[in-house]
Scaffold this motif. Structure first.
Motif, mmCIF file in Angstrom:
data_model
loop_
_atom_site.group_PDB
_atom_site.id
_atom_site.type_symbol
_atom_site.label_atom_id
_atom_site.label_comp_id
_atom_site.label_asym_id
_atom_site.label_seq_id
_atom_site.Cartn_x
_atom_site.Cartn_y
_atom_site.Cartn_z
ATOM 1 N N UNK A 178 2.031 8.575 6.472
ATOM 2 C CA UNK A 178 1.969 8.808 4.903
ATOM 3 C C UNK A 178 0.628 8.583 4.748
ATOM 4 N N UNK A 179 -0.107 7.863 4.954
ATOM 5 C CA UNK A 179 -1.600 7.945 4.696
ATOM 6 C C UNK A 179 -2.224 9.333 4.964
ATOM 7 N N UNK A 180 -1.923 9.739 6.171
ATOM 8 C CA UNK A 180 -2.214 11.287 6.668
ATOM 9 C C UNK A 180 -1.865 12.178 5.800
ATOM 10 N N UNK A 181 -0.671 12.284 5.460
ATOM 11 C CA UNK A 181 -0.030 13.272 4.263
ATOM 12 C C UNK A 181 -0.694 13.067 3.040
ATOM 13 N N UNK A 182 -0.842 11.974 2.637
ATOM 14 C CA UNK A 182 -1.474 11.966 1.237
ATOM 15 C C UNK A 182 -3.017 12.271 1.410
ATOM 16 N N UNK A 183 -3.643 12.206 2.459
ATOM 17 C CA UNK A 183 -4.932 12.383 2.507
ATOM 18 C C UNK A 183 -5.266 13.967 2.736
ATOM 19 N N UNK A 184 -4.362 14.574 3.610
ATOM 20 C CA UNK A 184 -4.367 16.006 3.706
ATOM 21 C C UNK A 184 -3.989 16.743 2.414
ATOM 22 N N UNK A 185 -2.954 16.328 1.509
ATOM 23 C CA UNK A 185 -2.728 16.895 0.630
ATOM 24 C C UNK A 185 -3.914 16.864 -0.696
ATOM 25 N N UNK A 186 -4.303 15.677 -0.763
ATOM 26 C CA UNK A 186 -5.481 15.238 -1.452
ATOM 27 C C UNK A 186 -6.968 16.173 -1.279
ATOM 28 N N UNK A 187 -7.074 16.328 0.044
ATOM 29 C CA UNK A 187 -8.523 17.110 0.603
ATOM 30 C C UNK A 187 -7.886 18.536 0.146
ATOM 31 N N UNK A 188 -6.911 19.050 0.501
ATOM 32 C CA UNK A 188 -6.609 20.457 -0.155
ATOM 33 C C UNK A 188 -6.736 20.641 -1.706
ATOM 34 N N UNK A 189 -6.328 19.844 -2.603
ATOM 35 C CA UNK A 189 -6.405 19.807 -3.866
ATOM 36 C C UNK A 189 -7.745 19.775 -4.425
ATOM 37 N N UNK A 190 -8.526 18.860 -3.489
ATOM 38 C CA UNK A 190 -10.021 18.742 -3.650
ATOM 39 C C UNK A 190 -10.861 20.091 -3.521
ATOM 40 N N UNK A 191 -10.612 20.679 -2.563
ATOM 41 C CA UNK A 191 -10.962 21.819 -2.116
ATOM 42 C C UNK A 191 -10.756 23.120 -3.051
ATOM 43 N N UNK A 192 -9.464 23.052 -3.669
ATOM 44 C CA UNK A 192 -9.060 23.882 -4.483
ATOM 45 C C UNK A 192 -9.993 23.706 -5.859
ATOM 46 N N UNK A 221 0.753 -1.041 -0.002
ATOM 47 C CA UNK A 221 -0.176 -0.158 -0.052
ATOM 48 C C UNK A 221 0.979 1.182 -0.064
ATOM 49 N N UNK A 222 1.978 1.147 0.867
ATOM 50 C CA UNK A 222 2.795 2.555 0.622
ATOM 51 C C UNK A 222 3.532 2.825 -0.541
ATOM 52 N N UNK A 223 3.922 1.502 -1.187
ATOM 53 C CA UNK A 223 4.437 1.862 -2.567
ATOM 54 C C UNK A 223 3.377 2.694 -3.276
#
Length: 350
Positions: A289-303, A237-239
């Motif tokens: 890692x999962x939290x970082x990806x989720x945070x980045x993803x939600x920011x992009x989704x909001x934008x 999953x990490x990969x």
């Protein structure tokens, strides 16, 4: 009560010995006979212990001789799982354990056996224990739930391996080769693989809540092997999370939404996983890692959502401006006359 239990234990021993004798005198080649006898010895009706290491080692050795012996090994385990007059939960659990050992430690040719890939990618329940019940006693009924869940987990293991294109327990070299291919994989392929891994984690979380059963050596061994698979699931999953993280800026709004839902499902498993493997390493790096990806993803989704709203507002204002301009132009062209005036003279005659 004690005498009844001892009598059942004695009956179980006699039944196992009878099956071994029958296998020894069956008309088959020596290797197939050895495989059948070893499977029977590894999957006795005893509630005391999981398959012995030397029986598993013998099976692994026998299965590596020829393709026929490889197929015979898997067939013997599946046959033992299903073909007995009265359901026995300990036979079922030990058969599943033996199959799990083969999947985890077997050779490449063994893992590629068609019997291990019977429509597994479509969720076909080829182990077929969803309705398994052993009503011998209270403990047997309790352990029957574990047998149902464990069979479902192994089916998920095989279906996920089919989607990934490699087994969870593949060698590091095979995984590294797969890792290189992921860099040129399509987003949809990566997402499908990630979703399969998350589904497998969700299957782990369905483990029976009767954790006290883990004091039994057989259930303890089941959870040990599942824990090893969970460790490999995290690695795979990490990969894929790392690769997807680098592509987030190129994803559409719908793709970001789908990925966010998948990660939300993963986050929803964290509490249950901590409960199941509380005595093991927490693997903080995985969840970080999962939290970082989720945070980045939600920011992009909001934008993306804000841009979508802005675009619609601009389109609305533009359309309104154009409409007003058209109305003004039409009004000027009409040149309406004042009330009561006319360019025509009307003549009235009597």
């Amino acid at each position: 009560m004690g005498q009844s239990k001892n009598l059942k234990h004695l009956q179980s021993i006699c039944k196992d010995k009878a099956k071994i004798i029958k296998a020894a005198f069956s008309i088959t080649n020596r290797t197939t006979t050895s495989i059948q006898i070893t499977v029977l010895r590894a999957t006795t009706r005893s509630a005391q212990s999981p398959p012995h290491d030397h029986h598993i080692s013998t099976l692994l050795s026998l299965s590596n001789t020829t393709r026929h012996s490889t197929s015979a090994c898997i067939s013997a385990i599946i046959h033992r799982l299903h073909h007995h007059h009265h359901p026995n939960v300990y036979v079922a659990l030990k058969s599943l354990l033996t199959l799990h050992y083969m999947i985890a430690q077997g050779s490449f040719s063994l893992k590629e056996q068609p019997l291990l890939h019977p429509m597994s990618a479509t969720g076909f329940e080829f182990l077929n224990l969803s309705r398994f019940v052993d009503n011998t006693d209270i403990q047997s009924r309790e352990f029957g739930g574990w047998a149902q869940w464990y069979a479902g987990f192994l089916e998920s293991n095989l279906s996920t391996s089919t989607i990934l294109g490699c087994f969870l327990s593949s060698s590091k070299m095979d995984i590294e080769k797969k890792k290189e291919k992921l860099k040129i994989s399509l987003y949809m392929d990566l997402f499908k693989e990630l979703e399969a891994l998350v589904s497998m984690i969700e299957e782990i979380c369905k483990a029976p809540s009767s954790l006290y059963c883990q004091t039994n050596d057989i259930i303890y061994e089941v959870m040990r092997l599942v824990g090893e698979d969970y460790r490999m699931i995290q690695y795979h999953t990490k990969i894929r999370l790392t690769e997807l993280s680098e592509r987030l800026h190129n994803l559409t709004k719908n793709e970001l939404t789908g990925l966010a839902r998948c990660l939300e499902r993963l986050e929803g498993c964290k509490g249950r996983l901590t409960e199941l493997f509380k005595n093991r390493k927490r693997n903080d790096s995985f969840w970080n890692l999962e939290g970082e990806v989720m945070s980045k993803l939600m920011k992009l989704k909001k934008n993306a959502e804000m841009k979508s709203v802005s675009r619609k507002m601009i389109e609305y204002v533009t359309e309104s401006t154009q409409l007003n301009s058209q109305l003004s132009a039409t009004s000027r062209q009409l040149r309406l006359l004042p009330y009561g005036e006319s360019n025509y003279c009307l003549t009235f005659t009597r």
